[in-house]
Design a protein around this motif. Sequence first.
Motif, PDB file in Angstrom:
ATOM      1  N   HIS A  90       0.817  -1.218   0.000  1.00 29.39           N
ATOM      2  CA  HIS A  90       0.000   0.000   0.000  1.00 29.39           C
ATOM      3  C   HIS A  90       0.850   1.267   0.000  1.00 29.39           C
ATOM      4  CE1 HIS A  90      -3.874  -1.986   0.596  1.00 29.39           C
ATOM      5  NE2 HIS A  90      -3.256  -2.804   1.441  1.00 29.39           N
ATOM      6  N   LEU A  91       2.149   1.127   0.211  1.00 27.89           N
ATOM      7  CA  LEU A  91       3.036   2.276   0.326  1.00 27.89           C
ATOM      8  C   LEU A  91       2.952   3.161  -0.919  1.00 27.89           C
ATOM      9  CD1 LEU A  91       5.265   3.403   2.303  1.00 27.89           C
ATOM     10  CD2 LEU A  91       6.924   2.423   0.697  1.00 27.89           C
ATOM     11  N   GLY A  92       2.695   4.450  -0.697  1.00 28.43           N
ATOM     12  CA  GLY A  92       2.627   5.402  -1.795  1.00 28.43           C
ATOM     13  C   GLY A  92       1.350   5.358  -2.589  1.00 28.43           C
ATOM     14  N   VAL A  93       0.444   4.427  -2.231  1.00 27.52           N
ATOM     15  CA  VAL A  93      -0.793   4.240  -2.999  1.00 27.52           C
ATOM     16  C   VAL A  93      -2.032   4.462  -2.143  1.00 27.52           C
ATOM     17  CG1 VAL A  93      -2.137   2.631  -4.404  1.00 27.52           C
ATOM     18  CG2 VAL A  93       0.368   2.583  -4.505  1.00 27.52           C
ATOM     19  N   THR A  94      -2.052   3.846  -0.956  1.00 29.44           N
ATOM     20  CA  THR A  94      -3.251   3.850  -0.122  1.00 29.44           C
ATOM     21  C   THR A  94      -2.926   4.231   1.312  1.00 29.44           C
ATOM     22  OG1 THR A  94      -4.017   1.976  -1.444  1.00 29.44           O
ATOM     23  CG2 THR A  94      -5.277   2.496   0.532  1.00 29.44           C
ATOM     24  N   ALA A  95      -3.816   5.020   1.919  1.00 27.74           N
ATOM     25  CA  ALA A  95      -3.713   5.307   3.356  1.00 27.74           C
ATOM     26  C   ALA A  95      -4.150   4.049   4.103  1.00 27.74           C
ATOM     27  CB  ALA A  95      -4.607   6.489   3.720  1.00 27.74           C
ATOM     28  N   ASN A  96      -3.214   3.409   4.816  1.00 29.61           N
ATOM     29  CA  ASN A  96      -3.538   2.090   5.370  1.00 29.61           C
ATOM     30  C   ASN A  96      -2.939   1.837   6.751  1.00 29.61           C
ATOM     31  OD1 ASN A  96      -4.944  -0.420   4.631  1.00 29.61           O
ATOM     32  ND2 ASN A  96      -2.950  -1.376   4.846  1.00 29.61           N
ATOM     33  N   SER A  97      -2.426   2.894   7.397  1.00 27.13           N
ATOM     34  CA  SER A  97      -1.797   2.695   8.704  1.00 27.13           C
ATOM     35  C   SER A  97      -2.806   2.921   9.832  1.00 27.13           C
ATOM     36  CB  SER A  97      -0.606   3.636   8.874  1.00 27.13           C
ATOM     37  OG  SER A  97      -1.053   4.937   9.224  1.00 27.13           O
ATOM     38  N   HIS A  98      -2.327   2.783  11.068  1.00 24.99           N
ATOM     39  CA  HIS A  98      -3.177   3.019  12.249  1.00 24.99           C
ATOM     40  C   HIS A  98      -3.063   4.462  12.745  1.00 24.99           C
ATOM     41  CE1 HIS A  98      -3.856  -1.286  12.426  1.00 24.99           C
ATOM     42  NE2 HIS A  98      -2.563  -1.484  12.374  1.00 24.99           N
ATOM     43  N   GLY A  99      -2.417   5.317  11.949  1.00 27.64           N
ATOM     44  CA  GLY A  99      -2.252   6.721  12.312  1.00 27.64           C
ATOM     45  C   GLY A  99      -0.828   7.205  12.152  1.00 27.64           C
ATOM     46  N   CYS A 100       0.120   6.270  12.154  1.00 23.97           N
ATOM     47  CA  CYS A 100       1.517   6.630  11.941  1.00 23.97           C
ATOM     48  C   CYS A 100       1.781   6.872  10.455  1.00 23.97           C
ATOM     49  CB  CYS A 100       2.438   5.525  12.456  1.00 23.97           C
ATOM     50  SG  CYS A 100       2.411   5.352  14.262  1.00 23.97           S
ATOM     51  N   VAL A 101       2.992   7.327  10.152  1.00 23.52           N
ATOM     52  CA  VAL A 101       3.397   7.555   8.758  1.00 23.52           C
ATOM     53  C   VAL A 101       4.399   6.472   8.380  1.00 23.52           C
ATOM     54  CG1 VAL A 101       4.436   9.163   7.116  1.00 23.52           C
ATOM     55  CG2 VAL A 101       3.046  10.037   9.020  1.00 23.52           C
ATOM     56  N   ARG A 102       3.972   5.548   7.530  1.00 24.11           N
ATOM     57  CA  ARG A 102       4.836   4.448   7.102  1.00 24.11           C
ATOM     58  C   ARG A 102       5.716   4.903   5.945  1.00 24.11           C
ATOM     59  NH1 ARG A 102       0.310  -0.436   6.734  1.00 24.11           N
ATOM     60  NH2 ARG A 102      -0.111  -0.613   8.974  1.00 24.11           N
ATOM     61  N   LEU A 103       6.971   4.480   5.971  1.00 19.64           N
ATOM     62  CA  LEU A 103       7.939   4.783   4.920  1.00 19.64           C
ATOM     63  C   LEU A 103       8.562   3.482   4.415  1.00 19.64           C
ATOM     64  CD1 LEU A 103       9.822   7.702   6.758  1.00 19.64           C
ATOM     65  CD2 LEU A 103       7.992   7.943   5.067  1.00 19.64           C
ATOM     66  N   SER A 104       9.263   3.571   3.289  1.00 19.77           N
ATOM     67  CA  SER A 104      10.001   2.394   2.835  1.00 19.77           C
ATOM     68  C   SER A 104      11.090   2.078   3.865  1.00 19.77           C
ATOM     69  CB  SER A 104      10.629   2.646   1.459  1.00 19.77           C
ATOM     70  OG  SER A 104      11.780   3.468   1.580  1.00 19.77           O
ATOM     71  N   VAL A 105      11.609   0.872   3.807  1.00 15.29           N
ATOM     72  CA  VAL A 105      12.619   0.458   4.783  1.00 15.29           C
ATOM     73  C   VAL A 105      13.836   1.390   4.734  1.00 15.29           C
ATOM     74  CG1 VAL A 105      14.152  -1.403   5.503  1.00 15.29           C
ATOM     75  CG2 VAL A 105      11.854  -1.942   4.651  1.00 15.29           C
ATOM     76  N   ALA A 106      14.318   1.660   3.516  1.00 17.87           N
ATOM     77  CA  ALA A 106      15.500   2.516   3.369  1.00 17.87           C
ATOM     78  C   ALA A 106      15.221   3.945   3.826  1.00 17.87           C
ATOM     79  CB  ALA A 106      15.974   2.497   1.916  1.00 17.87           C
ATOM     80  N   ASP A 107      14.047   4.487   3.441  1.00 19.80           N
ATOM     81  CA  ASP A 107      13.701   5.861   3.831  1.00 19.80           C
ATOM     82  C   ASP A 107      13.561   5.979   5.346  1.00 19.80           C
ATOM     83  OD1 ASP A 107      13.682   6.534   1.168  1.00 19.80           O
ATOM     84  OD2 ASP A 107      11.492   6.611   0.984  1.00 19.80           O
ATOM     85  N   ALA A 108      12.920   4.992   5.947  1.00 23.14           N
ATOM     86  CA  ALA A 108      12.727   5.016   7.402  1.00 23.14           C
ATOM     87  C   ALA A 108      14.073   4.975   8.126  1.00 23.14           C
ATOM     88  CB  ALA A 108      11.859   3.841   7.839  1.00 23.14           C
ATOM     89  N   LYS A 109      14.994   4.171   7.630  1.00 23.97           N
ATOM     90  CA  LYS A 109      16.325   4.062   8.250  1.00 23.97           C
ATOM     91  C   LYS A 109      17.061   5.396   8.138  1.00 23.97           C
ATOM     92  CE  LYS A 109      20.404   1.039   8.328  1.00 23.97           C
ATOM     93  NZ  LYS A 109      21.456   2.072   8.301  1.00 23.97           N
ATOM     94  N   TRP A 110      16.999   6.015   6.958  1.00 21.33           N
ATOM     95  CA  TRP A 110      17.661   7.317   6.784  1.00 21.33           C
ATOM     96  C   TRP A 110      17.045   8.362   7.701  1.00 21.33           C
ATOM     97  CZ3 TRP A 110      15.338  11.873   5.001  1.00 21.33           C
ATOM     98  CH2 TRP A 110      16.206  12.962   4.894  1.00 21.33           C
ATOM     99  N   PHE A 111      15.708   8.392   7.771  1.00 27.37           N
ATOM    100  CA  PHE A 111      15.048   9.394   8.605  1.00 27.37           C
ATOM    101  C   PHE A 111      15.369   9.163  10.083  1.00 27.37           C
ATOM    102  CE2 PHE A 111      11.325  11.650  10.416  1.00 27.37           C
ATOM    103  CZ  PHE A 111      11.487  12.863   9.750  1.00 27.37           C
TER     104      PHE A 111
END
Length: 213
Positions: free
Chosen positions: A179-200
């Motif tokens: 669903h990443l980049g396509v659909t709002a599907n989390s429980h309220g948090c902001v999900r990122l790709s694995v690499a993006d999340a690690k960098w952030f």
Amino acid sequence: MSKKKLSKKGKRNRFLALSILVLLFLLLVFNLGRSFSKNDKKERHSMTTESSITSSSSTSTSTSTTKESAIDWRAPSQTKAYPTLQTGDWVLVSTKKQRVYVKRGEQVLYTMYCSTGTNDSPTPLGTYSVEAERGENFYNAASAEGANYWVSFKDHGIYLFHSVPVDQNGQYIESEAKHLGVTANSHGCVRLSVADAKWFYEHALYGMKVVIE
């Protein structure tokens, strides 16, 4: 007048009447043929149009599927290098576009795919800031999901930036990640790709402004 002359005249009249009937029959057959031909053309046109619509719909579905599958939820969102963050840089989260924009003033330094909260559990809109709390991983038994590389932006550990979800064994849940980049599907948090999340997680500045709209 003689009977012989009457007989000849009667024959001519019968022949003329018969000729007229034959002519009328031929005209009827011709008109029916034209009518069938027009209907057949209309039917063929309708079938062609329907086929075109079906083909267009199939193409649209294919494009949508390609769009979803084209996003690599493990990799960086862009091929260019991540920016070096400075004081004053900030983050804009678009819940409509499912994108996170890392900005310097009005300049976009980097764009990341994301997945924000659903209508039932939305990501809170407003202006926040990167908080002190962050970590390499967590697991929430209540939702049977966890994530890696999390950074808090609201309520000190409640609302986070983090990777796409993992299960209790630490394995990424691909049905959620797609669903990443396509659909709002989390429980309220902001999900990122694995690499993006690690960098952030490694580079987000404490106090960095976060705007969610």
